[in-house]
Design an enzyme around this catalytic site. Sequence first.
Site, PDB file in Angstrom:
ATOM      1  N   ASN A  79     -25.640  30.384   9.910  1.00 45.05           N
ATOM      2  CA  ASN A  79     -24.482  29.588   9.518  1.00 45.05           C
ATOM      3  C   ASN A  79     -23.993  28.739  10.684  1.00 45.05           C
ATOM      4  O   ASN A  79     -23.693  27.558  10.542  1.00 45.05           O
ATOM      5  CB  ASN A  79     -23.375  30.517   9.037  1.00 45.05           C
ATOM      6  CG  ASN A  79     -22.176  29.744   8.548  1.00 45.05           C
ATOM      7  OD1 ASN A  79     -22.308  28.943   7.647  1.00 45.05           O
ATOM      8  ND2 ASN A  79     -21.041  29.957   9.177  1.00 45.05           N
ATOM      9  N   ALA A 137     -19.735  33.427   6.600  1.00 40.28           N
ATOM     10  CA  ALA A 137     -20.706  32.339   6.642  1.00 40.28           C
ATOM     11  C   ALA A 137     -20.564  31.414   5.440  1.00 40.28           C
ATOM     12  O   ALA A 137     -20.613  30.195   5.573  1.00 40.28           O
ATOM     13  CB  ALA A 137     -22.115  32.921   6.682  1.00 40.28           C
ATOM     14  N   ASP A 152      -3.282 -13.241  -0.423  1.00 42.21           N
ATOM     15  CA  ASP A 152      -2.568 -14.479  -0.160  1.00 42.21           C
ATOM     16  C   ASP A 152      -3.582 -15.521   0.273  1.00 42.21           C
ATOM     17  O   ASP A 152      -4.607 -15.176   0.856  1.00 42.21           O
ATOM     18  CB  ASP A 152      -1.589 -14.284   1.003  1.00 42.21           C
ATOM     19  CG  ASP A 152      -0.352 -13.552   0.564  1.00 42.21           C
ATOM     20  OD1 ASP A 152       0.002 -13.671  -0.618  1.00 42.21           O
ATOM     21  OD2 ASP A 152       0.257 -12.876   1.413  1.00 42.21           O
ATOM     22  N   GLU A 186     -15.048  27.234   5.437  1.00 36.20           N
ATOM     23  CA  GLU A 186     -13.749  27.000   6.085  1.00 36.20           C
ATOM     24  C   GLU A 186     -13.780  25.754   6.970  1.00 36.20           C
ATOM     25  O   GLU A 186     -12.750  25.163   7.251  1.00 36.20           O
ATOM     26  CB  GLU A 186     -13.297  28.238   6.869  1.00 36.20           C
ATOM     27  CG  GLU A 186     -14.022  28.536   8.182  1.00 36.20           C
ATOM     28  CD  GLU A 186     -15.419  29.088   7.966  1.00 36.20           C
ATOM     29  OE1 GLU A 186     -15.638  29.744   6.926  1.00 36.20           O
ATOM     30  OE2 GLU A 186     -16.298  28.868   8.816  1.00 36.20           O
ATOM     31  N   ASP A 223     -25.332  24.921   9.988  1.00 35.45           N
ATOM     32  CA  ASP A 223     -24.291  24.275   9.186  1.00 35.45           C
ATOM     33  C   ASP A 223     -23.507  23.237   9.968  1.00 35.45           C
ATOM     34  O   ASP A 223     -23.405  22.086   9.582  1.00 35.45           O
ATOM     35  CB  ASP A 223     -23.299  25.325   8.653  1.00 35.45           C
ATOM     36  CG  ASP A 223     -23.799  25.910   7.356  1.00 35.45           C
ATOM     37  OD1 ASP A 223     -24.988  25.696   7.063  1.00 35.45           O
ATOM     38  OD2 ASP A 223     -23.018  26.557   6.656  1.00 35.45           O
ATOM     39  N   ILE A 273     -18.034  31.078   3.158  1.00 34.24           N
ATOM     40  CA  ILE A 273     -16.768  30.404   2.859  1.00 34.24           C
ATOM     41  C   ILE A 273     -16.714  29.123   3.684  1.00 34.24           C
ATOM     42  O   ILE A 273     -16.818  29.159   4.905  1.00 34.24           O
ATOM     43  CB  ILE A 273     -15.565  31.315   3.189  1.00 34.24           C
ATOM     44  CG1 ILE A 273     -15.553  32.489   2.216  1.00 34.24           C
ATOM     45  CG2 ILE A 273     -14.261  30.540   3.115  1.00 34.24           C
ATOM     46  CD1 ILE A 273     -14.545  33.558   2.549  1.00 34.24           C
TER      47      ILE A 273
HETATM   48  P1  ATP Z   1       0.568 -17.731   0.692  1.00 33.62           P
HETATM   49  O1  ATP Z   1      -0.663 -18.434   0.211  1.00 33.62           O
HETATM   50  O2  ATP Z   1       0.309 -16.844   1.815  1.00 33.62           O
HETATM   51  O3  ATP Z   1       1.433 -17.216  -0.389  1.00 33.62           O
HETATM   52  P2  ATP Z   1       1.861 -20.167   0.986  1.00 33.62           P
HETATM   53  O4  ATP Z   1       2.045 -20.881   2.258  1.00 33.62           O
HETATM   54  O5  ATP Z   1       0.931 -20.717   0.004  1.00 33.62           O
HETATM   55  O6  ATP Z   1       1.479 -18.762   1.405  1.00 33.62           O
HETATM   56  P3  ATP Z   1       4.651 -20.212   0.835  1.00 33.62           P
HETATM   57  O7  ATP Z   1       4.684 -20.075   2.297  1.00 33.62           O
HETATM   58  O8  ATP Z   1       5.549 -19.417  -0.016  1.00 33.62           O
HETATM   59  O9  ATP Z   1       3.234 -19.938   0.280  1.00 33.62           O
HETATM   60  O10 ATP Z   1       4.853 -21.738   0.520  1.00 33.62           O
HETATM   61  C1  ATP Z   1       5.026 -22.198  -0.786  1.00 33.62           C
HETATM   62  C2  ATP Z   1       5.266 -23.686  -0.803  1.00 33.62           C
HETATM   63  O11 ATP Z   1       6.453 -23.961  -0.089  1.00 33.62           O
HETATM   64  C3  ATP Z   1       4.185 -24.485  -0.104  1.00 33.62           C
HETATM   65  O12 ATP Z   1       3.201 -24.881  -1.004  1.00 33.62           O
HETATM   66  C4  ATP Z   1       4.941 -25.687   0.414  1.00 33.62           C
HETATM   67  O13 ATP Z   1       5.032 -26.663  -0.599  1.00 33.62           O
HETATM   68  C5  ATP Z   1       6.321 -25.139   0.661  1.00 33.62           C
HETATM   69  N1  ATP Z   1       6.501 -24.825   2.069  1.00 33.62           N
HETATM   70  C6  ATP Z   1       5.788 -23.974   2.825  1.00 33.62           C
HETATM   71  N2  ATP Z   1       6.267 -23.907   4.060  1.00 33.62           N
HETATM   72  C7  ATP Z   1       7.307 -24.734   4.124  1.00 33.62           C
HETATM   73  C8  ATP Z   1       8.251 -25.099   5.135  1.00 33.62           C
HETATM   74  N3  ATP Z   1       8.187 -24.586   6.346  1.00 33.62           N
HETATM   75  N4  ATP Z   1       9.204 -25.977   4.818  1.00 33.62           N
HETATM   76  C9  ATP Z   1       9.284 -26.503   3.588  1.00 33.62           C
HETATM   77  N5  ATP Z   1       8.447 -26.199   2.608  1.00 33.62           N
HETATM   78  C10 ATP Z   1       7.470 -25.336   2.839  1.00 33.62           C
END
Ligand code: ATP
Length: 885
Positions: free
Chosen positions: A709, A282, A328, A286, A713, A284
Amino acid sequence: MKTKYYNLTSEQTLEKLTSQTTGLTDAQVKERQAQYGPNVLEAKKHTTLLQKFIAQFKDLMIVILMVAALVAMFAGEVSDALIIFLVVILNAVFGVFQEAKAENAIDALQEMTTPYSRVRRNGEILQVKSDELVPGDIVLLEAGDIVPADMRLLSANSLKVEEAALTGESVPVDKDAAVMTETEPPLGEQHNLCFMNTSVTYGTAEAVVFATGMNTQVGHIATMLDEVDNSVTPLQKNITHLSKVLTVLILVIAVVIFVFGVVTGRESVLDMLLTAISLAVAAIPEGLPAIVTITLALGTQAMAKRHALVRKLPAVETLGTTEIIASDKTGTLTQNKMTVEQLYTPQTDLVKASAFEISPEAKLTQIMILANDSQETPDGLVGDPTETALIQYYLDRGLDITQVQKAFPRVDSIPFDSERKMMSALVENNGQTYLMTKGAVDEILRQATQIEENGQIRPLTKADKEKILKVNHDLALEALRVLGFAYKPLTDTTKEKTAKNYENDLIFVGLIGMIDPERPEVKDAVAEAKSAGIRPLMITGDHKDTARAIALRLGIITPEDTAGVITGRELDAMSDEELKQNVDRYSVYARVAPEHKVRIVKAWQAHGKIVAMTGDGVNDAPALKTADIGVGMGITGTEVSKNASDIVLADDNFATIILAVREGRKVFANIQKAIQYLLSANLGEVLTLFMMTMLNWSIFAPVQILWINLVTDTFPAIALGIEKGEKNIMQQKPRGSKSNFLSNGVGSSIIYQGLLEGLLTLGVYWIALNYPFHHTSAQIHADALTMAYATLGVLQLFHAFNSKSIHGTIFRKETFNNKYFNLAVISSAILLAMTIFVPAFNQTFHVTTLALQQWLIVLGAGVLMVLIVEVVKFFQRRFIYQDER
Ligand code: ATP
């Protein structure tokens, strides 16, 4: 003989596999699925219910108990023995039920996280579950994919694949579709084949599947199959350890009770043995590990309902301790729905998007349309939202974009990557090849030497640059993402198509600002995180000013935060030690590349913080793995990043992380409640029995101990695991990485509450002895024992309500808010009362019927238990746990 696909041409391969470039037909797929089965590596086989049931009896104590019961049966104590068997079997049934429940929940998790592949079938591109692939399927690969089966490349564009899972070689290898002449190349050199579970780090390809499931190369490596994720969480480990320690301790006490009982000669050796073993069975705990697993697993289900898919069980636990969430920006904090707002060219200056005069002849128009990978499909535009926004802008303005695309057919491209933040297309027009480039303004300016104004090309001056950067800055302050556009005519197109060879000496033409609105729920989620003592960080590839503007709007930084923003370049200038010293100052990281993320995580971890980090790209995998919680993106995330994550957000939403943290905290709190309840009850039982023996009182019969138990329990403890969670759970500080399930006063509560249960039970026995209802000593003792038995049970049921909150009062409406819990307590109460109120059971359970006054004493003890715990909790809230009102 095995076919050597690397020696076959693409045509021969397709022929051999009876497939075609348009892919298999539905009928072929069906037929082959029946023939080859699912494309999965055989996971561990589940045990059957019967096997689980039998496994319950492997516990040594249970075996001893059953043997002793058998002996008792032959000695004539048939009903006792039968009840013991019944309890043991019921216990086993519960055990099986718990295990099966936990296992199902974990299976469901795996189901939710199955990867998808893009295939061509019936001439169309579809997304299918990777486990539905069959030999002959045409698969489309791109950077970030995990190769879902073994396949022969039909075409490849700068494809690089990391094959460490198979060859141990962590540097990605180049792949192409050319036929090989070597007859026995080693696996690592079979460059026209791709293998299951390796990951695409760069480029794109089309390939035809020739082996699936266990027929693949990984399928042949038996050892890898043992790696099926059966990860045990730290909590589970600790609990198992604690269970072991308690087992030893309880066994020692059981032996003492047995010896003492035998020496004083009150009971027969057999009876004493049964009592001691019953106590061990009871007391322990387990069932504890199972309750923890179930609670964790149920937590994952609750999280899944809120779009947080847990890939690794320990994450449920770690989530609750999260102190830093690095997220991000694009898509997670914002909607990733871009719209062009403003355009700038040297001749027009800054103009609102709707008022800007567009022309298919303008270079800006051409670059926006051509340096663009979006595709028009019947379902609309698909592609990177940054790019689809550019096309959408022209579609909305009524421009025929196909006319531009036809006039400048693409001949090659240099794909976007988040390190250099640009991409380029090589296009041809009237025999002249052009490089059309777009990207982050600062990066474009770094590579530009000329500028086009009114159709004239002239050198880019310092004043031009300053002007452009000022426009960039102004747009960014409005939280716009800014892209720059440039081009150049090419004289030599023979060099390898790399950024280094081509993206230089550009002619700047203009820039645009686009808005990516915040996700509406994020602002509140950020505030909630802050009130929960969690620090949200923003990580973005975007410009510093854009990042700051959005961070301000979301409340990640406040206007007073002057130092809050840092860029990737500034990070590069810092040593790891410097970063560690200063990491506390920054909440926004702008213009960062994925490798910075690892440094940020490590800098915080060096302060002992628990860090969650989001990521979607193939390069984010190291950061996701380094973080305590890697958070993958269900919609935009690559398979590689999802695979490296502990949880995946089905909706890519920051707010979902906060919901998951709340859920994680709740799960942990519930586990603590269950533990506190169970262990204090066990302590109460042990103490009571120990003292009964020492004081030379009557001792509980084995069936009484086992029954208490069983009924008091199991049910309430499981039900505590699904408590709703307290309202203020997100107003408390994170519990800290060093905390464990006994922290926060749980350890001391177990002890004082266990002692209290024991003392109250013994107290009731004492009262029964000293204020008897009967005259004969035998009757008095029988009554006293019955009352003690009832008291122990009743105390536990009352205490179950106490356990609903570690420090919160019982006198609130939430006390009855968990219907499973209420049901558990009621059914336990019925099962307990039955043994006393139903005369037929009296003898079996060695109890007498009690008078009303006697019941009042028993219930009085229950009420006292609640009151005393309330008083202690009051002082705890007042003086120790002030944030838990
Ligand atoms: P996160 O916030 O998720 O890091 P993000 O979009 O801010 O993403 P990236 O996707 O690395 O970061 O983009 C960084 C920069 O690259 C952007 O601010 C933009 O200036 C440029 N960029 C993003 N997408 C493109 C694209 N398809 N072609 C050219 N330049 C791009």
